[in-house]
Design a protein around this motif. Structure first.
Motif, short mmCIF file in Angstrom:
data_model
loop_
_atom_site.label_atom_id
_atom_site.label_comp_id
_atom_site.label_asym_id
_atom_site.label_seq_id
_atom_site.Cartn_x
_atom_site.Cartn_y
_atom_site.Cartn_z
N ILE B 79 0.87 -1.19 0.00
CA ILE B 79 0.00 0.00 0.00
C ILE B 79 0.90 1.22 0.00
CG2 ILE B 79 -0.22 0.34 2.51
CD1 ILE B 79 -3.29 0.69 1.95
N LEU B 125 12.89 1.41 0.15
CA LEU B 125 12.75 1.09 1.57
C LEU B 125 11.98 -0.21 1.77
CD1 LEU B 125 11.99 4.65 3.02
CD2 LEU B 125 14.05 3.30 3.36
N LEU B 129 15.12 -2.85 2.07
CA LEU B 129 15.28 -2.93 3.53
C LEU B 129 14.21 -3.80 4.19
CD1 LEU B 129 16.33 0.75 4.33
CD2 LEU B 129 17.75 -1.21 3.75
N LYS B 130 13.30 -4.36 3.37
CA LYS B 130 12.28 -5.30 3.87
C LYS B 130 11.41 -4.69 4.96
CE LYS B 130 14.13 -8.58 1.42
NZ LYS B 130 13.54 -8.62 0.09
N LEU B 131 10.92 -3.47 4.73
CA LEU B 131 10.09 -2.83 5.74
C LEU B 131 8.63 -2.91 5.31
CD1 LEU B 131 12.30 0.34 6.21
CD2 LEU B 131 12.26 -1.72 7.62
N PRO B 132 7.70 -2.94 6.29
CA PRO B 132 6.28 -2.95 5.92
C PRO B 132 5.88 -1.65 5.25
CG PRO B 132 6.55 -2.81 8.31
CD PRO B 132 7.91 -2.99 7.73
N ILE B 134 3.12 -0.06 4.89
CA ILE B 134 2.19 0.88 5.54
C ILE B 134 2.96 1.83 6.45
CG2 ILE B 134 1.55 -0.74 7.37
CD1 ILE B 134 -1.28 0.47 7.16
N VAL B 136 6.35 2.48 6.23
CA VAL B 136 7.27 3.28 5.40
C VAL B 136 6.55 4.47 4.82
CG1 VAL B 136 8.48 3.28 3.20
CG2 VAL B 136 8.86 1.43 4.82
N VAL B 211 5.55 -15.95 -1.43
CA VAL B 211 6.59 -16.98 -1.29
C VAL B 211 6.52 -17.95 -2.47
CG1 VAL B 211 7.48 -18.83 0.13
CG2 VAL B 211 6.59 -16.77 1.21
N ARG B 214 7.77 -16.36 -5.55
CA ARG B 214 9.24 -16.30 -5.59
C ARG B 214 9.80 -17.64 -6.03
NH1 ARG B 214 10.88 -13.60 -0.45
NH2 ARG B 214 10.10 -11.80 -1.58
N PHE B 215 9.23 -18.72 -5.51
CA PHE B 215 9.72 -20.05 -5.88
C PHE B 215 9.41 -20.38 -7.33
CE2 PHE B 215 9.89 -21.13 -1.26
CZ PHE B 215 11.23 -21.43 -1.24
N ARG B 219 10.29 -12.35 -9.97
CA ARG B 219 11.17 -11.43 -9.24
C ARG B 219 10.30 -10.49 -8.42
NH1 ARG B 219 16.10 -9.75 -13.22
NH2 ARG B 219 16.82 -11.87 -13.65
N ASP B 221 10.63 -8.70 -5.65
CA ASP B 221 11.08 -7.38 -5.23
C ASP B 221 11.14 -6.40 -6.40
OD1 ASP B 221 11.21 -8.05 -2.66
OD2 ASP B 221 13.36 -8.43 -2.59
#
Lengths: 326, 331
Positions: B79, B125, B129-132, B134, B136, B211, B214-215, B219, B221
């Motif tokens: 979001i 971010l 940096l793997k941040l949520p 909402i 960020v 997940v 990704r498998f 891609r 990210d």
């Protein structure tokens, strides 16, 4: 785990101390006890609201309607006071708790019985509550002249050297500390955030617990509605506009994980105080108040980056490899 | 905030396509839109008029442009609450460029570029940096608008050139505004992107199970990063149009738009939990919100009261199908 949590709060306390020391170097009277107590008093309402929000966020939910609830309840109480100055203030305070809890329960029922995602529910009620403030007031303001002297004076009274408003925050914090660490409801809030499915198997009614969390947050917001109006002696449609995000910011800075299950009462208090210190420090060191918003934004981002490093989950090595390869 | 209690189950056989089309969210939205349109025509004698209907489109096109990109972002499970702040920053930077004598093409480039840069910052971010998202975007929301306040304070930028103003006020022909044409083109592009390309399939896949996606070699990210950049770009575009239409920039420009854009997306049938939604739904929801606010505006209902209607509409439209399902299960 417990040690890690303590660790994070100590870092936050040090950060606050650092800001205080830096500002004191520019302006020596900043760290005088009187001014520090003022900062605490100024942060009191935010502390209480952030504690209410924490109860909700712990359950993997979010309440975007708290500021609107505050404005609506505050307006109702202010209009009652203007119309019937004879009604004793404690009655109005109790009423603000009940109205706020009712509005919170409305959010809670939609989340509990209809299973609508909390962000959608409170996004809707945020606009509804805010609109209702305008409808009941007709867009008019309730100003200081219309409020009874008691209504304004009560929270300004001094008890044992502290303003009554600060005492409200202290008592609220104590109640939340007991709730979170000494009651079954508090444990359930954490359990749901950590693993909702497992919570169901352990016999926790997830929906009902979320409902209670929203009701608690609503009650706090309503009570803060009275405090806000009597502190700033103006009730209008614009009261606390946009404040819902400041409340969430205080939680995040205080180490509450937006993914649920992590957070502590002392952390949230420090998060609110941190924002209070920043707001008080800027004018003192001659930085334009227009910097305030950008600085609190940067503080939120910094806090969430630091929190994430503490929370980084172990395991799933295979995924990290896949990730690195992409 | 994903709820693990709602597992998706595969049906033994699919519903009849005609039946599912009739019962779909989009047809419900069409019904609502038509109903509001009819009510509006009866409620106000000024409603059914080409120029009124043209004015109506200005009510929602800018927000709807953002909603298009936001829909993809929400379908992917993220979001962006900073979109309105991006408008503020992009508009402020355009105003700043104007002070240095920039012409229309440069102003547009500055607006769009600022939007993409802000979106990329959010994307960085969240994905690096793997941040949520909402949290960020609550942070960047204060940061971006805060920077506008630092630059502008209580001042405003004015004096945009006429060729720039045309972008927000001009008509392509008869009553068809440039904004409307731009929105239609973008809606088609986003429809193709989401429903007719590999990219769109991957967005849905990520939203349903990132997940697993990704498998399967998606891609995740990179796609999420692109979606944040697109949302930034559309916010920059909205900033260009809004600044051109208003002719001035203040730091408080477009306040609260993030919630309206998200309301459009959710009303359009996009699941806030990710993994489901359609562009047609979002376009219909934008139209409905435009119709409601414009209709109420003709009846002299203040904007703040309109927000009660949009808020209620959001909850009721989502609650009704759920109540209906509960009622059917009990019967």
């Amino acid at each position: 785990m417990n040690r890690l949590l303590k660790h994070r709060e100590i870092w936050l306390a040090l950060a606050i101390l650092l800001v205080v020391v830096l500002v004191t170097m520019r302006f020596s009277r900043f760290s005088q006890p009187g001014n520090l107590l003022t900062i605490f008093n100024d942060s009191s309402i935010l502390m209480m609201l952030a504690l209410g929000q924490m109860a909700v966020i712990l359950t993997r939910s979010i309440d975007l309607s708290m500021a609107a609830n505050l404005a609506l309840t505050g307006m109702v109480v202010a209009m009652l006071n203007a119309a019937f100055p004879g009604v004793p203030i404690p009655v109005l305070m109790a009423l603000s708790l009940v109205i706020g809890a009712g509005l919170g329960a409305f959010n809670g029922v939609l989340v509990w019985k209809l299973n609508i995602p909390p962000i959608v529910v409170t996004l809707g009620t945020l606009t509804i509550f805010r609109g209702l403030v305008f409808v009941i007031s007709g867009g008019a303001w309730v100003n200081a002249a219309q409020m009874s002297p008691d209504f304004i004076a009560l929270q300004r009274g001094v008890f044992l050297g502290l303003p009554v408003l600060s005492w409200f925050a202290i008592v609220t914090a104590a109640l939340f500390y007991i709730l979170m660490t000494r009651t079954a409801l508090g444990r359930s809030l954490y359990a749901i955030g950590v693993n909702p499915t497992a919570s169901v198997y352990t016999g926790i009614d997830v929906g009902k617990t979320k409902f209670l969390a929203f009701t608690i947050a609503g009650a706090v917001a309503g009570f803060c509605g009275y405090l806000w109006i009597s502190r700033y002696v103006i009730a209008s449609t614009e009261v606390a506009s946009g404040y819902e995000l400041t409340i969430i910011a205080a939680c995040v800075i205080g180490g509450v994980s937006i993914a649920g299950g992590i957070g502590s009462v002392p952390g949230v208090l420090l998060g609110a105080i941190f924002l209070g210190v920043i707001n008080n420090a800027l004018p003192v060191i001659n930085i334009s108040p227009f910097w305030q918003m950008a600085i609190s934004g940067a503080a939120i981002l910094l806090a969430v980056v630091l929190n994430a490093r503490g929370e980084a989950s172990k395991g799933r090595v295979i995924l990290k490899k896949a990730e690195a390869g992409s | 905030m994903t709820d693990t209690s709602s597992y998706r189950t595969l049906p033994d056989r699919l519903d009849n396509p005609l039946k599912s089309a009739v019962l779909s969210w989009e047809s419900l939205l069409v019904l609502v839109a038509v109903a509001i349109f009819i009510v509006n025509s009866f409620a106000s004698p000024y409603f059914l008029n080409a120029w009124s209907l043209s004015d109506l489109t200005f009510n929602f096109t800018e927000k709807a442009l953002i909603a298009l990109a936001m829909a993809l972002l929400i379908i992917s499970g993220e979001i962006d609450l900073s979109v309105a702040a991006i408008i503020s920053l992009a508009s402020t930077l355009m105003g700043l460029a104007l002070q240095y004598g920039a012409d229309t093409p440069v102003l547009v480039a500055v607006g769009l570029g600022a939007g993409i840069a802000c979106g990329a910052f959010n994307g960085f971010l969240v994905t690096r940096l793997k941040l949520p998202s909402i949290v960020v975007t609550i942070g960047t929301m204060s940061l971006f608008r805060g920077i506008s306040f630092i630059i502008l304070g209580d001042q405003s930028f004015k004096g945009y050139p006429a060729s720039f103003a045309w972008l927000g006020q001009g008509y392509v022909g008869w009553v068809i505004s440039f904004e409307l044409v731009l929105f239609a083109v973008c809606a088609i592009i986003y429809w193709v992107l989401l429903h007719r390309t590999n990219f769109g399939r991957r967005v849905f896949a990520i939203g349903n199970n990132d997940v697993a996606a990704r498998f399967s070699g998606v891609r995740v990210d990179k796609i999420k990063f692109i979606l944040f950049c697109l949302t930034g770009l559309m916010s920059g575009m909205a900033a260009v149009l809004l600044t051109a239409r208003l002719g001035s920039t203040r730091p408080s420009i477009a306040e609260g738009w993030e919630l309206e854009a998200i309301t459009m997306v959710v009303l359009g049938g996009v699941s806030i939990l990710g993994g489901a939604g359609s562009i047609i739904g979002v376009v219909l929801a934008a139209l409905i919100m435009g119709l409601v606010t414009f209709g109420l505006g003709l009846l002299n209902v203040p904007g703040i009261v309109m927000s009660i209607f949009t808020g209620s509409l959001l909850i009721v439209v989502i609650a009704l199908p759920i109540l209906f399902r509960m009622w059917r299960q009990r019967a």
